[in-house]
Design a protein around this motif. Structure first.
Motif, PDB file in Angstrom:
ATOM      1  N   THR A 161      -4.992   0.257  12.316  1.00 24.48           N
ATOM      2  CA  THR A 161      -6.095  -0.635  11.949  1.00 24.48           C
ATOM      3  C   THR A 161      -6.187  -1.806  12.912  1.00 24.48           C
ATOM      4  O   THR A 161      -7.284  -2.206  13.333  1.00 24.48           O
ATOM      5  CB  THR A 161      -5.908  -1.156  10.511  1.00 24.48           C
ATOM      6  OG1 THR A 161      -5.864  -0.056   9.607  1.00 24.48           O
ATOM      7  CG2 THR A 161      -7.058  -2.078  10.106  1.00 24.48           C
ATOM      8  N   VAL A 166     -13.106  -7.961  10.579  1.00 26.25           N
ATOM      9  CA  VAL A 166     -12.585  -7.539   9.280  1.00 26.25           C
ATOM     10  C   VAL A 166     -12.722  -8.667   8.261  1.00 26.25           C
ATOM     11  O   VAL A 166     -13.168  -8.446   7.120  1.00 26.25           O
ATOM     12  CB  VAL A 166     -11.103  -7.111   9.410  1.00 26.25           C
ATOM     13  CG1 VAL A 166     -10.486  -6.870   8.034  1.00 26.25           C
ATOM     14  CG2 VAL A 166     -10.981  -5.862  10.262  1.00 26.25           C
ATOM     15  N   LYS A 182      -8.245  -2.985   4.265  1.00 24.90           N
ATOM     16  CA  LYS A 182      -8.321  -3.009   5.724  1.00 24.90           C
ATOM     17  C   LYS A 182      -7.856  -4.363   6.270  1.00 24.90           C
ATOM     18  O   LYS A 182      -7.141  -4.416   7.280  1.00 24.90           O
ATOM     19  CB  LYS A 182      -9.752  -2.729   6.179  1.00 24.90           C
ATOM     20  CG  LYS A 182      -9.919  -2.682   7.698  1.00 24.90           C
ATOM     21  CD  LYS A 182     -11.346  -2.356   8.109  1.00 24.90           C
ATOM     22  CE  LYS A 182     -11.656  -0.895   7.911  1.00 24.90           C
ATOM     23  NZ  LYS A 182     -12.969  -0.521   8.496  1.00 24.90           N
TER      24      LYS A 182
END
Length: 580
Positions: A165, A174, A432
């Motif tokens: 990620t 993000v 995430k």
């Protein structure tokens, strides 16, 4: 082939290698030269060693070895026959010996491990192949697997997802996506969500002027369950004690900073005055807490029996003393001192002022505001922004817990508590964000016995910076295990709007600073030249000397990850003798 210590001074080095090589691990080696008494010179990874042979091996040939035992003496077992000159055939043969499928992806991964001289075991490789199949970007997934083995991380899916990620997303992106979604779900706002929104705003956009800052804190507070900032403002007399929470929330629907005291700003106290009151309260924390606790005890006693005139005067005097510690304005002092001793509101004020958590909230509000107060001093502002990020992101969350360091609620802590209670898009985005933070943490420090490297990623919070800022520090360790400021290297990785990709490689030797700028834009030289005199003067103030600035194209940029692998290899096998 067993590995013997042939000289007594190599005992310590052998012990160090035994910590690296574990039973079951596989590594490729080459028999470089044969000696009498069944001894041979063997190359394992990047190191050349002396070994005693108990197997018929041929000089100049390569073999795959598997560790059978790694204690006081390391035993290596020869896997299969000598290797051929065709790398693909050797890899296919090794996969077959391990009972693994000989696919293109598996072969490429194994080949990269062997070429880098990294030891691995069958279980580790099997799990790596399984993880590799989960991602479409196989090349990037291989980079993650290679990094995990290089840094000796457990081959767990959580670690793989964190590193993957981090490599496929920008931290600012993000955070921004999560922030937007949380704002959409304001109808179901919890205390932790409201705090998380405030943290993300602060990390993404930095701090703003006092008016906007106070307004943002008030508005964020209206979404919380306990409304701690509202209670603090009540306790210091900024808000009338009889104002209800519902009335307070409705006041801020149309409030703006365009008019500090006009109809758009519903208080008779300006934002700068509010900040000064909070600073006064924090500066006099111990005295205010003590006075508040004493007053609470007296008022609770008074509610149970009649108080004498002298007791009433004493209570009034203590309230005046608290007001004087908080306010310079006479009208606010008077407002603070008007009370009915049996009124619940005065008890609530004193309970807030005697509560340590109130001061933690105030300290965080002031600290975050001060970070933005140095916006006219870029260097200081940048350092403050780094400190701000380290404090609020949660990048040091586990370390702070372990060492019982008191920090405000961090983004990571809030994500951990929120994810189990969320679903849908919020759950996906929060997961995430947590994975990205974990990925950054895993890569934040790399060290061997004498070498240390640290990395920090700061969200792109300023216009003109297109991607997150990455900073790396590396040096030999000082005696207390830290980076040596006199002998170190600092790298800045930037993606700028006008100059595009830019890397600044700073070498410091005996406080002499040399800078290499990697950039393909000719304008970079002009930009740097304009600031060179200021840079030289600033470094001299800190007892550093600027020796020079040079420019190179991006194709010559440094490869730090390769250097880490080399550090790993060289620190793993140096000076150790084997028995094969």
């Amino acid at each position: 082939m067993n590995i013997y210590r042939t000289q007594s001074e190599q005992v310590l080095k052998t012990a160090q290698v035994n910590k690296q090589l574990k039973s079951g691990q596989i590594i490729q080696g080459k028999i470089q030269q044969l000696y009498p008494d069944n001894k041979a010179q063997v190359q394992l990874g990047n190191q050349t060693l002396i070994a005693k042979l108990e197997a018929p091996l041929i000089a100049g040939e390569r073999y795959h070895f598997q560790v059978q035992r790694a204690d006081q003496m390391i035993h290596l077992k020869v896997l299969g026959e000598r290797l051929t000159g065709k790398a693909q055939e050797n890899i296919t043969q090794l996969l077959q010996q391990l009972g693994l499928k000989s696919t293109k992806e598996n072969s490429i991964l194994l080949l990269r491990l062997v070429k880098n001289g990294l030891p691995f075991d069958k279980k580790q490789l099997s799990k790596a192949i399984q993880l590799l199949g989960q991602k479409e970007n196989g090349r990037l997934a291989q980079e993650v697997i290679l990094q995990m083995i290089t840094r000796r991380y457990p081959m767990k899916e959580s670690i793989f997802q964190a590193l993957y990620t981090e490599k496929t997303t920008q931290q600012s992106e993000v955070m921004q996506n999560l922030l937007l979604k949380l704002r959409e779900d304001s109808a179901a706002m919890s205390n932790n969500k409201a705090i998380l929104i405030a943290r993300l705003q602060s990390l993404l956009y930095g701090t703003v002027n006092e008016k906007e800052y106070v307004l943002n804190n008030i508005r964020s507070d209206t979404y919380t369950e306990s409304n701690p900032f509202f209670q603090v403002l009540k306790s210091v007399g900024v808000v009338n004690s009889d104002l209800s929470l519902s009335s307070w929330k409705s006041m801020w629907g149309n409030a703006s900073v365009s008019s500090q005291k006009g109809k758009d700003w519903p208080l008779n106290v300006t934002p700068p005055e509010i900040m000064n009151i909070l600073k006064n309260l924090l500066a006099n924390k111990q005295e205010v807490m003590q006075l508040s606790l004493e007053l609470l005890a007296k008022l609770q006693k008074r509610s149970q029996s009649s108080a004498t005139n002298s007791e009433t005067r004493e209570i009034q005097a203590q309230l005046i003393k608290i007001a004087a510690l908080l306010h310079n304005r006479v009208d606010l002092r008077a407002n603070y001192q008007q009370f009915d001793a049996l009124d619940i509101h005065i008890l609530q004020r004193l309970e807030t002022l005697s509560n340590p958590s109130s001061y933690v909230l105030i300290e965080n509000i002031i600290k975050n505001m001060e970070i933005g107060s140095s916006h006219n001093l870029p260097g200081k502002h940048f350092l403050n922004q780094v400190k701000h990020y380290l404090s609020l992101s949660g990048i040091t969350y586990e370390n702070d817990l372990l060492n019982k360091i008191n920090q405000p609620q961090t983004v990571k802590e809030l994500l951990i508590s929120m994810i189990p209670q969320s679903d849908g898009t919020v759950h996906e985005l929060a997961t995430k964000a947590l994975n990205h933070l974990n990925g950054l943490q895993l890569q934040s420090v790399f060290e061997t016995e004498h070498f240390i490297q640290t990395a920090i990623h700061i969200p792109a919070y300023k216009p003109g910076i297109n991607k997150d800022l990455k900073i790396e520090f590396e040096s030999k360790k000082t005696s207390d295990g830290k980076i040596d400021p006199d002998h170190c290297r600092i790298l800045f990785y930037l993606e700028l709007k006008n100059l595009n990709e830019t890397i600044m490689d700073i070498h410091i030797q005996q406080r002499s600073v040399s800078i290499t700028v990697f950039n393909d834009n000719e304008k970079a030289k002009l930009q740097v030249a304009a600031f060179q005199p200021l840079l030289k003067t600033s470094l001299e103030r800190m007892n550093y000397h600027l020796s020079g600035i040079s420019f190179k194209p991006l194709q010559d940029k440094p490869n730090i990850s390769k250097q880490i692998i080399n550090h790993y290899s060289s620190s793993s096998y140096q000076g150790v003798d084997y028995l094969i």
